[in-house]
Motif scaffolding. Structure first.
Motif, PDB file in Angstrom:
ATOM      1  N   LYS B  93       0.839  -1.208   0.000  1.00  0.00           N
ATOM      2  CA  LYS B  93       0.000   0.000   0.000  1.00  0.00           C
ATOM      3  C   LYS B  93       0.872   1.256   0.000  1.00  0.00           C
ATOM      4  O   LYS B  93       0.552   2.238  -0.674  1.00  0.00           O
ATOM      5  CB  LYS B  93      -0.885   0.027   1.271  1.00  0.00           C
ATOM      6  N   ASP B  94       1.975   1.185   0.760  1.00  0.00           N
ATOM      7  CA  ASP B  94       2.871   2.339   0.831  1.00  0.00           C
ATOM      8  C   ASP B  94       3.386   2.688  -0.552  1.00  0.00           C
ATOM      9  O   ASP B  94       3.533   3.865  -0.901  1.00  0.00           O
ATOM     10  CB  ASP B  94       4.062   2.055   1.757  1.00  0.00           C
ATOM     11  N   GLU B  96       1.968   2.087  -3.449  1.00  0.00           N
ATOM     12  CA  GLU B  96       0.899   2.622  -4.308  1.00  0.00           C
ATOM     13  C   GLU B  96       0.698   4.118  -4.096  1.00  0.00           C
ATOM     14  O   GLU B  96       0.309   4.836  -5.006  1.00  0.00           O
ATOM     15  CB  GLU B  96      -0.418   1.891  -4.019  1.00  0.00           C
ATOM     16  N   THR B  97       0.946   4.562  -2.853  1.00  0.00           N
ATOM     17  CA  THR B  97       0.720   5.986  -2.568  1.00  0.00           C
ATOM     18  C   THR B  97       2.025   6.780  -2.512  1.00  0.00           C
ATOM     19  O   THR B  97       2.044   7.921  -2.066  1.00  0.00           O
ATOM     20  CB  THR B  97      -0.032   6.154  -1.238  1.00  0.00           C
ATOM     21  N   GLN B  99       4.814   9.162  -3.489  1.00  0.00           N
ATOM     22  CA  GLN B  99       4.809  10.346  -4.357  1.00  0.00           C
ATOM     23  C   GLN B  99       6.199  10.961  -4.426  1.00  0.00           C
ATOM     24  O   GLN B  99       7.038  10.706  -3.565  1.00  0.00           O
ATOM     25  CB  GLN B  99       3.838  11.392  -3.779  1.00  0.00           C
ATOM     26  N   ASP B 128       4.677   8.612 -14.542  1.00  0.00           N
ATOM     27  CA  ASP B 128       3.866   9.684 -13.970  1.00  0.00           C
ATOM     28  C   ASP B 128       4.188  11.064 -14.551  1.00  0.00           C
ATOM     29  O   ASP B 128       3.451  12.018 -14.347  1.00  0.00           O
ATOM     30  CB  ASP B 128       3.981   9.722 -12.443  1.00  0.00           C
TER      31      ASP B 128
END
Lengths: 496, 194
Positions: B93-94, B96-97, B99, B128
């Motif tokens: 999860k880390d 995926e988020t 930035q 991205d």
């Protein structure tokens, strides 16, 4: 009209000028306005080409070695149209040259004289793909690459891959039993053809278009048509078994100092890569340099040497495909089979390295007129032929390069001699029949995958015995009694 | 005095892959899709190796933040000539988020800890297109930045960088330590030889 052709395509004189012994058979009728009118009424607009400028590309082959003089090109869209065309030609004794993608390398795809060109480029509707059986049923005029893109949507791939994939059509591929780059993995195209729909010389339909893996009922009639180069019948639809596309792919490009090291690397690759091995190709120094020059690559990806070998692996996982290749690279380096190499790190490098091998044919055409040979030979003897040819060509100042490369994994050598200032009779007679006799002595094949076409039909007897030839001619007579399909090619031509 | 370089490499979907959007429109399909080193990072690595070959640099350290598969990317950097590789593990999860700001903080921390003279990054990642990490690392470290570099010359702890700008190019001089991001025309990356 004649002189317009010659001026525009000056590197290739008309076939009938180059082969003065070949004579147009009086057996065939000459095209009349009445015939043209019939076809114009039969087919929709755009399917009938009579303008000489528009006919020109259909009259000349890709490597510019043959030029015919057809005045009529027909491009049917449906099987019924093909049947009507052949029925008419059969009745009126008009010779027909079936033409697929016109990427053939033996001069079999273009007319010799004024045969009507029957082009399949418009017959291109992709049919159905059955996900359970992996079988694609499609029109003969579909481009190979288009079909591959289509079946990849379902996770499958076409059973063949060749450099000409952006232009060649599947019908022609089947008619020549095309080989290509992945025979090592997928076997011959013949083994993937499950069914064919064929139109015979008199326009009647032979429906063998089942898409069954197994069907042992009677004589398998579609088999002779595969690889028959359009002399027995015309293929209109194909049912092909398409293997699964493997997500994991690896590519290694290695340099070796001798051909023996190339063979050692190949044997090692077979052992280490095992079930993941999917392509084994080799190039010699001159092929490699010509290819880099054509691709405008100033720098060689690896330390240059005398020979190069390309090994590809495919597996259901990326890790496995890469692992076997890495093990091969390390072992080959340890045993000093290879002097340098590189493993593709991403898809772009994969495509760039493959391009060095795939785009060799265009690199050769850019180097001059190409005398192209395609032989099956015992691997231990393969490069000896290239060396002897190099010796033989030494006294000729207009010979640029004598190159050897090919599908090493299938014992298939491509021997090409590039010449400046266009075709030379002198060089041709120095090469032939010497090359073919050399190969025949080794019990190799005079044409491994390119077929016989126009250029090699006279060497068929070096490969096949009397009895085979007699039976082949009988079969031709049985399927095409009036001999209107692709005359003058494949079977040794006899002057009337 | 030869400098020490920290090069950032990101594992992104391969440039040649046809991207497919997930059926629930929540993102793009990454499962089973070919990933490789971000092309601009390949250019950054190539530049770092060339500086080492010119004896301007004495050590090249590659760094990547992400799941275990990043080690593949780091291995590629090592095969190309990097001396060491640091994997900052960020998974699940880390990841995926994750930035650019967080990545910048990580890289800045490592740059300080390793006491490097130059941080070389690709100008942006092709997944991205953020084009933020290089600039933020410079900001966090209070180091000068020379981004969109198409030519780099380093001498006496100073870098002369020609950079791509709207309307052409400009040449600037920055004192090391500094952050430089690689643009397309900086160099042609080599193949990783055996």
């Amino acid at each position: 009209m004649l002189f317009q052709f010659i001026r525009r395509l000056s590197t290739s004189p008309l076939t009938r000028v180059r082969h003065p012994k070949l004579r147009r058979s009086t057996h065939y009728a000459t095209l009349t306005d009445k015939d043209v009118n019939f076809f114009e009424n039969l087919l929709p607009r755009g399917s009938v080409i009579t303008n000489p400028d528009d006919c020109a590309p259909y009259n000349i082959d890709w490597i510019k070695t043959c030029q015919g003089q057809s005045q009529l090109v027909l491009r049917p869209k449906t099987v019924k149209e093909v049947q009507a065309i052949l029925r008419y030609c059969h009745e009126h004794q008009l010779a027909v040259c079936p033409q697929s993608g016109n990427t053939g390398l033996a001069g079999g795809s273009v007319p010799v004289f004024d045969e009507i060109v029957l082009s399949f480029t418009s017959m291109n509707s992709i049919g159905d793909f059955d996900e359970n059986s992996g079988v694609l049923t499609t029109d003969a005029g579909c481009i190979l690459q288009t079909l591959d893109t289509h079946v990849r949507k379902f996770g499958h791939t076409m059973p063949i891959d060749l450099g000409a994939k952006g232009s060649c059509l599947i019908g022609g591929n089947v008619a020549t039993n095309a080989g290509g780059l992945r025979v090592v993995r997928f076997g011959s195209l013949r083994s993937a053809v499950l069914g064919l729909e064929i139109v015979l010389a008199d326009g009647s339909l032979l429906d063998c278009l089942t898409s069954l893996r197994k069907d042992n009922t009677g004589v398998d009639l579609k088999q002779p048509f595969i690889g028959s180069e359009g002399i027995l019948g015309v293929i209109t639809r194909v049912a092909l078994a398409c293997p699964l596309a493997m997500p994991g792919v690896g590519l290694g490009f290695f340099a070796c100092s001798s051909f023996e090291q190339i063979l050692s690397t190949m044997r090692l690759a077979r052992r280490i890569c095992g079930e993941t091995l999917s392509a084994v190709e080799f190039l010699d120094e001159s092929t490699y340099n010509l290819s880099l020059k054509n691709l405008k690559r100033a720098q060689s990806p690896i330390e240059p040497n005398k020979f190069y070998i390309l090994i590809e692996t495919m597996s259901s996982t990326e890790e496995h495909a890469k692992a076997t290749l890495e093990k091969l690279a390390n072992t080959a380096l340890d045993k000093e089979f290879v002097t340098d190499g590189t493993l593709a790190q991403d898809l772009t490098q994969y495509q760039d390295l493959w391009a060095i091998r795939e785009r060799v044919p265009e690199a050769l055409v850019a180097d001059g007129y190409v005398f192209k040979y395609d032989f099956s030979l015992p691997p231990s003897r393969m490069y000896k032929l290239v060396e002897e040819t190099q010796q033989r060509m030494k006294p000729f100042s207009n010979v640029r390069n004598v190159t050897g490369f090919g599908h090493l994994g299938d014992q298939n050598l491509h021997l090409n001699i590039t010449v400046k200032n266009g075709y030379s009779d002198e060089i041709k007679h120095e090469l032939e029949p010497w090359l073919y006799e050399w190969v025949a002595k080794e019990r190799g094949s005079v044409s491994a995958e390119h077929g016989l076409g126009l250029h090699k039909s006279k060497y068929l007897q070096l490969n096949k015995g009397e009895q085979s030839l007699v039976l082949m001619k009988q079969m031709k007579k049985m399927f095409d009694p009036k001999c209107i399909l692709n005359p003058y090619k494949v079977l040794p031509y006899q002057i009337d | 005095m030869a400098i020490r370089i920290l090069v950032g490499v990101k594992r992104a979907i391969d440039y040649a892959v046809k991207i497919q959007v997930k059926s629930d429109k929540s993102g793009v399909v990454t499962e089973g899709v070919k990933h490789s080193m971000n092309p601009f990072d390949e250019i950054a690595v190539e530049e770092a190796i060339r500086l080492k070959e010119k004896k301007v640099a004495q050590e090249v350290i590659a760094i990547s933040c992400g799941p275990p598969q990043c080690q593949e990317t780091l291995r590629t950097a090592l095969a190309l000539g990097a001396d060491r590789a640091i994997h900052v593990e960020v998974a699940g999860k880390d990841y995926e988020t994750l930035q650019p700001l967080a990545i910048s903080k990580l890289i800045a921390a490592v740059a300080k800890k390793e006491n490097v003279d130059l941080v070389l990054l690709g100008k942006l990642a092709i997944d991205d297109d953020s084009n933020q990490t290089g600039q933020m690392v410079a900001g966090l470290l209070s180091w000068p930045q020379a981004v969109f570099a198409s030519k780099v010359d380093i001498k006496d702890k100073k870098a002369e960088v020609m950079r791509e700008i709207d309307g052409g190019s400009e040449t600037i001089r920055v004192k090391l330590p500094a952050v430089i991001t690689a643009d397309l025309r900086l160099n042609q990356p080599r193949f990783a030889n055996l």
